[in-house]
Scaffold this active site. Structure first.
Site, PDB file in Angstrom:
ATOM      1  N   LYS A 282       0.815  -1.461  -0.129  1.00  0.00           N
ATOM      2  CA  LYS A 282       0.171   0.756   0.077  1.00  0.00           C
ATOM      3  C   LYS A 282       0.910   1.155   0.154  1.00  0.00           C
ATOM      4  O   LYS A 282       2.623   0.953   0.484  1.00  0.00           O
ATOM      5  CB  LYS A 282      -0.509  -0.197   1.436  1.00  0.00           C
TER       6      LYS A 282
ATOM      7  N   TYR B 164     -12.446  -3.077  -2.634  1.00  0.00           N
ATOM      8  CA  TYR B 164     -13.019  -3.259  -1.998  1.00  0.00           C
ATOM      9  C   TYR B 164     -14.449  -3.207  -1.386  1.00  0.00           C
ATOM     10  O   TYR B 164     -15.267  -2.307  -0.941  1.00  0.00           O
ATOM     11  CB  TYR B 164     -12.739  -2.040  -0.798  1.00  0.00           C
TER      12      TYR B 164
ATOM     13  N   ASN C 267      -1.670   0.418   7.668  1.00  0.00           N
ATOM     14  CA  ASN C 267      -1.316  -1.148   7.785  1.00  0.00           C
ATOM     15  C   ASN C 267       0.047  -2.236   6.904  1.00  0.00           C
ATOM     16  O   ASN C 267      -0.252  -2.665   6.406  1.00  0.00           O
ATOM     17  CB  ASN C 267      -2.144  -2.014   8.059  1.00  0.00           C
TER      18      ASN C 267
ATOM     19  N   HIS D 280      -1.623  -5.336   1.645  1.00  0.00           N
ATOM     20  CA  HIS D 280      -2.842  -6.544   1.415  1.00  0.00           C
ATOM     21  C   HIS D 280      -2.655  -7.484   0.931  1.00  0.00           C
ATOM     22  O   HIS D 280      -1.950  -8.065   0.602  1.00  0.00           O
ATOM     23  CB  HIS D 280      -3.671  -5.542   0.144  1.00  0.00           C
TER      24      HIS D 280
ATOM     25  N   GLU E  25      -9.209 -10.415  -7.951  1.00  0.00           N
ATOM     26  CA  GLU E  25      -8.488  -8.689  -7.698  1.00  0.00           C
ATOM     27  C   GLU E  25      -7.118  -9.390  -8.815  1.00  0.00           C
ATOM     28  O   GLU E  25      -6.166  -8.787  -9.380  1.00  0.00           O
ATOM     29  CB  GLU E  25      -7.872  -9.466  -6.014  1.00  0.00           C
TER      30      GLU E  25
HETATM   31  P1  RTP Z   1      -6.311  -6.107   3.399  1.00  0.00           P
HETATM   32  O1  RTP Z   1      -8.187  -6.471   2.334  1.00  0.00           O
HETATM   33  O2  RTP Z   1      -6.046  -5.387   3.104  1.00  0.00           O
HETATM   34  O3  RTP Z   1      -5.165  -7.229   2.727  1.00  0.00           O
HETATM   35  O4  RTP Z   1      -7.222  -6.081   5.297  1.00  0.00           O
HETATM   36  P2  RTP Z   1      -7.875  -7.603   5.745  1.00  0.00           P
HETATM   37  O5  RTP Z   1      -8.740  -8.331   4.182  1.00  0.00           O
HETATM   38  O6  RTP Z   1      -6.892  -7.943   6.647  1.00  0.00           O
HETATM   39  O7  RTP Z   1      -9.012  -6.293   6.062  1.00  0.00           O
HETATM   40  P3  RTP Z   1     -10.076  -5.797   5.443  1.00  0.00           P
HETATM   41  O8  RTP Z   1     -11.154  -5.875   6.785  1.00  0.00           O
HETATM   42  O9  RTP Z   1     -11.022  -6.210   3.958  1.00  0.00           O
HETATM   43  O10 RTP Z   1      -9.851  -4.448   5.531  1.00  0.00           O
HETATM   44  C1  RTP Z   1      -9.527  -3.464   4.279  1.00  0.00           C
HETATM   45  C2  RTP Z   1      -8.837  -2.745   4.545  1.00  0.00           C
HETATM   46  O11 RTP Z   1      -9.376  -1.487   4.932  1.00  0.00           O
HETATM   47  C3  RTP Z   1      -8.771  -0.835   6.534  1.00  0.00           C
HETATM   48  N1  RTP Z   1      -9.431  -0.844   7.269  1.00  0.00           N
HETATM   49  N2  RTP Z   1      -9.819  -0.009   8.320  1.00  0.00           N
HETATM   50  N3  RTP Z   1     -11.799  -0.020  11.324  1.00  0.00           N
HETATM   51  C4  RTP Z   1     -11.616   0.248  10.494  1.00  0.00           C
HETATM   52  O12 RTP Z   1     -10.516   1.475  10.564  1.00  0.00           O
HETATM   53  C5  RTP Z   1     -10.412  -0.252   9.308  1.00  0.00           C
HETATM   54  N4  RTP Z   1     -10.997  -1.826   9.137  1.00  0.00           N
HETATM   55  C6  RTP Z   1     -10.433  -1.871   7.595  1.00  0.00           C
HETATM   56  C7  RTP Z   1      -7.323  -1.652   6.961  1.00  0.00           C
HETATM   57  O13 RTP Z   1      -6.175  -0.534   5.691  1.00  0.00           O
HETATM   58  C8  RTP Z   1      -7.791  -2.892   5.503  1.00  0.00           C
HETATM   59  O14 RTP Z   1      -6.502  -4.110   5.518  1.00  0.00           O
END
Ligand code: RTP
Length: 150
Positions: free
Chosen positions: A12, A52, A115, A118, A129
């Site tokens: 990212k 997303y 973070n 991804h 994706e």
């Molecule tokens: P990623 O898709 O980035 O690998 O992350 P992930 O599956 O582990 O998590 P996901 O729930 O899909 O969330 C995507 C990205 O959104 C941001 N996020 N912010 N509560 C919050 O502020 C929040 N929750 C999620 C994070 O950057 C997350 O990686």
């Protein structure tokens, strides 16, 4: 699970700006995965809305969007045994507060909104994706000598 499973991993904008690209590439490389595609790119809103799609109604979506648009993203595709699940292990938990030392987020991130990386969460998401971020001809088909030793 398959030997030729593929996953989509993106560094990212914060990971790119912090110079973590070589570190992240070497973690996947050293684990034994094969790099199939790589490009530095600026995302756009349409792409991110598709990427997303399950998060567009979340309250944090606008800040996620501006974060992902804030600079270049390094988009990559990796191939190898169980690479989707193992890739998520290399990344660490989404929330850096929960990610273990030794994982990418555990070692380099303190904030869920920044973070670093991804990784696809299933084989189905990976296929979607990869198709969103890459054209078919950008996926390189080759046989590295390394993988026969792993
Ligand atoms: P990623 O898709 O980035 O690998 O992350 P992930 O599956 O582990 O998590 P996901 O729930 O899909 O969330 C995507 C990205 O959104 C941001 N996020 N912010 N509560 C919050 O502020 C929040 N929750 C999620 C994070 O950057 C997350 O990686």
């Amino acid at each position: 699970m398959s030997q030729n499973e593929r996953t989509f991993i993106a560094v990212k904008p914060d990971g790119v700006q912090r110079g973590l690209v070589p570190e992240i590439l070497s973690r996947f490389w050293n684990k034994g995965y094969k790099l199939v595609a790589i490009k530095l790119t600026l995302a756009n809103e349409d792409l991110l809305r598709e990427h997303y799609a399950d998060l567009t109604s979340k309250p944090f979506f606008p800040s996620l969007l501006s974060y992902m648009l804030s600079g270049p993203v390094l988009a990559t595709v990796w191939e190898g045994k169980d690479v989707v699940k193992q890739g998520r292990v290399l990344l660490g938990a989404t929330n850096p507060l929960a990610s273990a030392p030794g994982t990418i987020r555990g070692d380099f991130a303190v904030d869920m909104g920044r973070n670093i990386i991804h990784g696809s969460d299933s084989v189905e998401s990976a296929e979607k994706e990869i198709g969103l971020w890459f054209k078919k001809e950008e996926l390189v088909d080759y046989k590295p000598t390394l993988t026969s030793w792993i």
